[in-house]
Design an enzyme around this catalytic site. Structure first.
Site, PDB file in Angstrom:
ATOM      1  CD  GLU A   1      -1.716  -2.435   1.275  1.00 27.57           C
ATOM      2  OE1 GLU A   1      -2.473  -3.329   0.843  1.00 27.57           O
ATOM      3  OE2 GLU A   1      -0.640  -2.673   1.878  1.00 27.57           O
TER       4      GLU A   1
ATOM      5  CG  HIS B   1     -11.196  -7.527   5.253  1.00 25.21           C
ATOM      6  ND1 HIS B   1     -10.254  -8.140   6.041  1.00 25.21           N
ATOM      7  CD2 HIS B   1     -10.933  -7.930   3.983  1.00 25.21           C
ATOM      8  CE1 HIS B   1      -9.459  -8.891   5.287  1.00 25.21           C
ATOM      9  NE2 HIS B   1      -9.853  -8.780   4.032  1.00 25.21           N
TER      10      HIS B   1
END
Length: 308
Positions: free
Chosen positions: A43, A112
């Protein structure tokens, strides 16, 4: 992407697989490897590369597969993307859109399902957009990509494919920073966004049968906030509730309540109710529905404000 060759999509599995939620499906076939780029699972690298591309005139649209995975790239977002215009005294801008599915309700494992939009709304230099309908998603995403500054574009996972709506095939924009009044009402103003808009509207319709007329305001953009619409609605009703799935403490509900205190205190008839997630890590499976505000809990909060 047809209009502007500088728009590039990048991220984990966004190319040949079309993204984990198939949001980019078909783009790789149409635009090829150079404009729809499958990246490594990194990321910080995805966002850092996109910042460099944006500084040199491109308009990258990096996807972070889930918002809960963005934290390794958080430094890139707040230290570089959000500050590039200021630290270069306007020599560079950072026209990039970081897309990320976010929020709960789909029985995903940990990391998540959290809703951390307040962390980004707190950072000067970033716009934070959270659509609640297909029509708004297309129009807001178009506005975000055309913006000269970075945008965090959060897509509520719970409403992917949850309902259908007519969306024009031609290009159009929905302005960033403008809320939408989804339901007119006179008794209380209920502010919400993203996936919480639909249960809030459902609660409002149920309460209408009891004689409580709730106005529902979908913020659509949480940074910048549309303070004019927020205050205008409150001046009409005198009562307010805020519905969001993020934890209560430090959430944007507190910012909205403070705004009402500063701008419209003399109109206030009751404390501002906050109907939110809990101050805990997002739970797994069995407790997920209990954690998220659902219509019955929203109804209770609205009643408390109206009956105060």
């Amino acid at each position: 992407m047809e209009r502007d060759d500088d728009v590039v999509v990048m991220g984990e599995d966004v190319g040949k697989n079309g993204g984990v939620f198939r949001a980019t499906e078909g783009l790789h076939d149409e635009f090829g490897d150079n404009r729809v780029v499958d990246t490594p699972l990194a990321e910080s690298g995805i966002i850092g590369t996109a910042i460099g591309m944006a500084a040199y005139g491109m308009r990258p649209v990096p996807e972070i597969q889930f918002l809960g995975f963005i934290y390794p790239g958080f430094d890139q977002v707040v230290s570089h993307a959000a500050r590039l215009r200021t630290r270069s005294r306007g020599q560079y801008t950072c026209p990039m859109v970081i897309r990320a599915p976010y929020g709960g309700g789909i029985r995903a494992p940990e990391h998540h399902s959290e809703s951390s939009e307040a962390m980004f709304a707190h950072q000067p230099g970033l716009k934070v957009v959270i659509p609640s309908t297909p029509y708004d998603t297309k129009g807001l995403l178009t506005s975000a990509i055309r913006s000269p500054d970075p945008v965090i574009f959060l897509e509520p996972k719970l409403i992917y494919r949850a309902f259908r709506e007519e969306v024009p095939t031609e290009s159009y924009e929905v302005p960033i920073g403008e809320a939408a009044v989804r339901r007119e009402g006179t008794d209380i103003s209920v502010y919400t966004w993203g996936a919480m808009t639909r249960p809030t509207l459902e609660a409002a319709e149920t309460l209408a049968d009891e004689g409580i007329d709730a106005e529902v305001v979908d913020l659509r953009t949480v940074s910048p906030l549309d303070e004019e619409t927020i205050v205008e609605s409150f001046e009409k009703t005198g009562r307010a509730a805020v519905v969001h799935e993020a934890p209560k403490t430090g959430g944007l509900g507190a910012e909205i309540a403070a705004t009402l205190q500063e701008e419209a205190l003399l109109y206030q008839e009751a404390p501002v109710e906050r109907i939110t997630g809990f101050d805990t890590p997002f739970p797994l499976y069995a407790l997920e529905d209990y954690y998220l505000p659902e219509p019955a809990r929203i109804e209770d909060g609205i009643r408390d404000a109206v009956e105060f």
